[in-house]
Design a protein around this motif. Structure first.
Motif, PDB file in Angstrom:
ATOM      1  N   LYS A 131      -4.721  25.802 -32.787  1.00 48.08           N
ATOM      2  CA  LYS A 131      -3.444  26.427 -32.433  1.00 48.08           C
ATOM      3  C   LYS A 131      -2.879  25.763 -31.182  1.00 48.08           C
ATOM      4  O   LYS A 131      -3.601  25.495 -30.227  1.00 48.08           O
ATOM      5  CB  LYS A 131      -3.627  27.926 -32.176  1.00 48.08           C
ATOM      6  CG  LYS A 131      -3.925  28.722 -33.428  1.00 48.08           C
ATOM      7  CD  LYS A 131      -3.848  30.187 -33.153  1.00 48.08           C
ATOM      8  CE  LYS A 131      -2.565  30.655 -33.763  1.00 48.08           C
ATOM      9  NZ  LYS A 131      -2.226  32.008 -33.516  1.00 48.08           N
ATOM     10  N   LEU A 132      -1.570  25.521 -31.188  1.00 54.28           N
ATOM     11  CA  LEU A 132      -0.895  24.906 -30.040  1.00 54.28           C
ATOM     12  C   LEU A 132       0.173  25.820 -29.452  1.00 54.28           C
ATOM     13  O   LEU A 132       0.726  25.514 -28.410  1.00 54.28           O
ATOM     14  CB  LEU A 132      -0.240  23.579 -30.464  1.00 54.28           C
ATOM     15  CG  LEU A 132      -1.175  22.515 -31.016  1.00 54.28           C
ATOM     16  CD1 LEU A 132      -0.380  21.315 -31.487  1.00 54.28           C
ATOM     17  CD2 LEU A 132      -2.191  22.111 -29.981  1.00 54.28           C
ATOM     18  N   ARG A 133       0.474  26.915 -30.154  1.00 57.05           N
ATOM     19  CA  ARG A 133       1.529  27.818 -29.690  1.00 57.05           C
ATOM     20  C   ARG A 133       0.980  29.227 -29.551  1.00 57.05           C
ATOM     21  O   ARG A 133      -0.010  29.591 -30.180  1.00 57.05           O
ATOM     22  CB  ARG A 133       2.689  27.822 -30.699  1.00 57.05           C
ATOM     23  CG  ARG A 133       3.329  26.464 -30.861  1.00 57.05           C
ATOM     24  CD  ARG A 133       4.313  26.440 -31.983  1.00 57.05           C
ATOM     25  NE  ARG A 133       3.602  26.470 -33.269  1.00 57.05           N
ATOM     26  CZ  ARG A 133       4.174  26.322 -34.438  1.00 57.05           C
ATOM     27  NH1 ARG A 133       5.466  26.182 -34.524  1.00 57.05           N
ATOM     28  NH2 ARG A 133       3.469  26.344 -35.541  1.00 57.05           N
ATOM     29  N   GLY A 134       1.629  30.018 -28.727  1.00 55.34           N
ATOM     30  CA  GLY A 134       1.220  31.406 -28.546  1.00 55.34           C
ATOM     31  C   GLY A 134       0.161  31.542 -27.468  1.00 55.34           C
ATOM     32  O   GLY A 134      -0.015  30.668 -26.625  1.00 55.34           O
ATOM     33  N   LYS A 135      -0.582  32.662 -27.512  1.00 56.31           N
ATOM     34  CA  LYS A 135      -1.561  32.914 -26.461  1.00 56.31           C
ATOM     35  C   LYS A 135      -2.944  32.358 -26.785  1.00 56.31           C
ATOM     36  O   LYS A 135      -3.792  32.272 -25.922  1.00 56.31           O
ATOM     37  CB  LYS A 135      -1.647  34.414 -26.177  1.00 56.31           C
ATOM     38  CG  LYS A 135      -1.981  35.251 -27.385  1.00 56.31           C
ATOM     39  CD  LYS A 135      -1.887  36.712 -27.087  1.00 56.31           C
ATOM     40  CE  LYS A 135      -2.114  37.492 -28.392  1.00 56.31           C
ATOM     41  NZ  LYS A 135      -1.790  38.864 -28.286  1.00 56.31           N
ATOM     42  N   ASP A 136      -3.175  31.970 -28.036  1.00 56.48           N
ATOM     43  CA  ASP A 136      -4.493  31.476 -28.448  1.00 56.48           C
ATOM     44  C   ASP A 136      -4.533  29.954 -28.506  1.00 56.48           C
ATOM     45  O   ASP A 136      -5.114  29.376 -29.426  1.00 56.48           O
ATOM     46  CB  ASP A 136      -4.858  32.037 -29.824  1.00 56.48           C
ATOM     47  CG  ASP A 136      -4.877  33.553 -29.848  1.00 56.48           C
ATOM     48  OD1 ASP A 136      -5.053  34.149 -28.778  1.00 56.48           O
ATOM     49  OD2 ASP A 136      -4.712  34.129 -30.937  1.00 56.48           O
ATOM     50  N   ILE A 137      -3.967  29.279 -27.532  1.00 54.65           N
ATOM     51  CA  ILE A 137      -3.907  27.813 -27.550  1.00 54.65           C
ATOM     52  C   ILE A 137      -5.324  27.253 -27.481  1.00 54.65           C
ATOM     53  O   ILE A 137      -6.115  27.637 -26.621  1.00 54.65           O
ATOM     54  CB  ILE A 137      -3.061  27.288 -26.376  1.00 54.65           C
ATOM     55  CG1 ILE A 137      -1.605  27.706 -26.558  1.00 54.65           C
ATOM     56  CG2 ILE A 137      -3.164  25.771 -26.264  1.00 54.65           C
ATOM     57  CD1 ILE A 137      -0.707  27.359 -25.400  1.00 54.65           C
ATOM     58  N   GLY A 138      -5.649  26.353 -28.411  1.00 54.00           N
ATOM     59  CA  GLY A 138      -6.958  25.720 -28.448  1.00 54.00           C
ATOM     60  C   GLY A 138      -7.935  26.378 -29.392  1.00 54.00           C
ATOM     61  O   GLY A 138      -9.004  25.841 -29.664  1.00 54.00           O
ATOM     62  N   LYS A 139      -7.616  27.559 -29.914  1.00 55.65           N
ATOM     63  CA  LYS A 139      -8.503  28.253 -30.851  1.00 55.65           C
ATOM     64  C   LYS A 139      -8.309  27.655 -32.247  1.00 55.65           C
ATOM     65  O   LYS A 139      -7.240  27.132 -32.560  1.00 55.65           O
ATOM     66  CB  LYS A 139      -8.158  29.747 -30.886  1.00 55.65           C
ATOM     67  CG  LYS A 139      -8.275  30.429 -29.540  1.00 55.65           C
ATOM     68  CD  LYS A 139      -9.512  31.276 -29.484  1.00 55.65           C
ATOM     69  CE  LYS A 139      -9.784  31.789 -28.098  1.00 55.65           C
ATOM     70  NZ  LYS A 139      -9.066  32.952 -27.712  1.00 55.65           N
ATOM     71  N   PRO A 140      -9.326  27.754 -33.089  1.00 58.06           N
ATOM     72  CA  PRO A 140      -9.180  27.230 -34.463  1.00 58.06           C
ATOM     73  C   PRO A 140      -8.060  27.930 -35.212  1.00 58.06           C
ATOM     74  O   PRO A 140      -7.822  29.126 -35.029  1.00 58.06           O
ATOM     75  CB  PRO A 140     -10.540  27.522 -35.106  1.00 58.06           C
ATOM     76  CG  PRO A 140     -11.480  27.724 -33.968  1.00 58.06           C
ATOM     77  CD  PRO A 140     -10.660  28.244 -32.829  1.00 58.06           C
ATOM     78  N   LEU A 141      -7.406  27.178 -36.046  1.00 61.51           N
ATOM     79  CA  LEU A 141      -6.277  27.687 -36.825  1.00 61.51           C
ATOM     80  C   LEU A 141      -6.807  28.429 -38.036  1.00 61.51           C
ATOM     81  O   LEU A 141      -7.600  27.907 -38.807  1.00 61.51           O
ATOM     82  CB  LEU A 141      -5.403  26.502 -37.264  1.00 61.51           C
ATOM     83  CG  LEU A 141      -4.053  26.802 -37.877  1.00 61.51           C
ATOM     84  CD1 LEU A 141      -3.138  27.470 -36.872  1.00 61.51           C
ATOM     85  CD2 LEU A 141      -3.414  25.507 -38.346  1.00 61.51           C
ATOM     86  N   GLU A 142      -6.408  29.717 -38.171  1.00 58.28           N
ATOM     87  CA  GLU A 142      -6.827  30.491 -39.347  1.00 58.28           C
ATOM     88  C   GLU A 142      -5.995  30.032 -40.532  1.00 58.28           C
ATOM     89  O   GLU A 142      -4.772  29.885 -40.418  1.00 58.28           O
ATOM     90  CB  GLU A 142      -6.603  31.996 -39.134  1.00 58.28           C
ATOM     91  CG  GLU A 142      -7.477  32.619 -38.071  1.00 58.28           C
ATOM     92  CD  GLU A 142      -6.770  32.672 -36.726  1.00 58.28           C
ATOM     93  OE1 GLU A 142      -5.528  32.718 -36.692  1.00 58.28           O
ATOM     94  OE2 GLU A 142      -7.477  32.659 -35.711  1.00 58.28           O
ATOM     95  N   PRO A 143      -6.627  29.805 -41.656  1.00 57.52           N
ATOM     96  CA  PRO A 143      -5.829  29.402 -42.822  1.00 57.52           C
ATOM     97  C   PRO A 143      -4.901  30.529 -43.239  1.00 57.52           C
ATOM     98  O   PRO A 143      -5.311  31.681 -43.346  1.00 57.52           O
ATOM     99  CB  PRO A 143      -6.873  29.108 -43.905  1.00 57.52           C
ATOM    100  CG  PRO A 143      -8.124  29.751 -43.442  1.00 57.52           C
ATOM    101  CD  PRO A 143      -8.037  29.910 -41.957  1.00 57.52           C
ATOM    102  N   GLY A 144      -3.634  30.178 -43.438  1.00 56.26           N
ATOM    103  CA  GLY A 144      -2.635  31.169 -43.849  1.00 56.26           C
ATOM    104  C   GLY A 144      -2.718  31.427 -45.339  1.00 56.26           C
ATOM    105  O   GLY A 144      -3.524  30.815 -46.048  1.00 56.26           O
ATOM    106  N   PRO A 145      -1.917  32.356 -45.825  1.00 58.20           N
ATOM    107  CA  PRO A 145      -1.927  32.636 -47.264  1.00 58.20           C
ATOM    108  C   PRO A 145      -1.410  31.415 -48.040  1.00 58.20           C
ATOM    109  O   PRO A 145      -0.472  30.773 -47.632  1.00 58.20           O
ATOM    110  CB  PRO A 145      -0.988  33.831 -47.420  1.00 58.20           C
ATOM    111  CG  PRO A 145      -0.134  33.812 -46.195  1.00 58.20           C
ATOM    112  CD  PRO A 145      -0.954  33.175 -45.108  1.00 58.20           C
TER     113      PRO A 145
END
Length: 148
Positions: A131-145
């Motif tokens: 993730k590069l945006r929001g408050k969780d910058i640097g956390k793994p990206l959860e796969p979307g639907p």
């Protein structure tokens, strides 16, 4: 022998320079050497239909008194992009090719010189999986639907 008409006069002369030739650098310097008076003017938005175009941003900037600048990508985001890219074993050029952007775009994002573009940020997020945006910058990206 053909009859001549003494009342008419035929004048043969050379044509003058065309507009493009008269404006060339050589023509201008030649005129300066001859001591002719020259008038040069730079046309604003020449060849475009922009003389009456005023955007909202122009008026807004005119009203402001302080010096304005665009927000840039933070160095934290740049470090996350760089780390994620290196973890995947990609060079800047490889990542740029993967997301259909120029390598300079990736370099600008990593150095914090780029103006954030959500479309580009989304492509980089999907490519590196962080993730590069929001408050969780640097956390793994959860796969979307998944879209059907």
């Amino acid at each position: 022998m053909a009859e001549s008409d003494w009342d008419t006069v035929t004048v043969l002369r050379k044509k003058g320079p065309t507009a493009a030739q008269a404006k060339s650098k050589q023509a201008v310097t030649a005129a300066q050497r001859r001591g002719e008076a020259l008038e040069t003017s730079k046309k604003w938005a020449a060849g475009q239909n922009k003389q009456h175009l005023v955007t909202k941003n122009t008026a807004k900037l005119d009203r402001e008194t302080e010096e304005l600048h665009h927000e840039r990508v933070t160095l934290e985001v740049g470090k996350v992009i760089q780390q994620g890219r290196q973890d995947k074993g990609l060079t800047q050029k490889d990542l740029a090719t993967k997301i259909n952007e120029k390598p300079q775009v990736i370099a600008d994002y990593e150095c914090g010189r780029a103006i954030p573009n959500n479309q580009v940020m989304g492509k980089i997020e999907r490519a590196i999986g962080l993730k590069l945006r929001g408050k969780d910058i640097g956390k793994p990206l959860e796969p979307g639907p998944k879209k059907q």
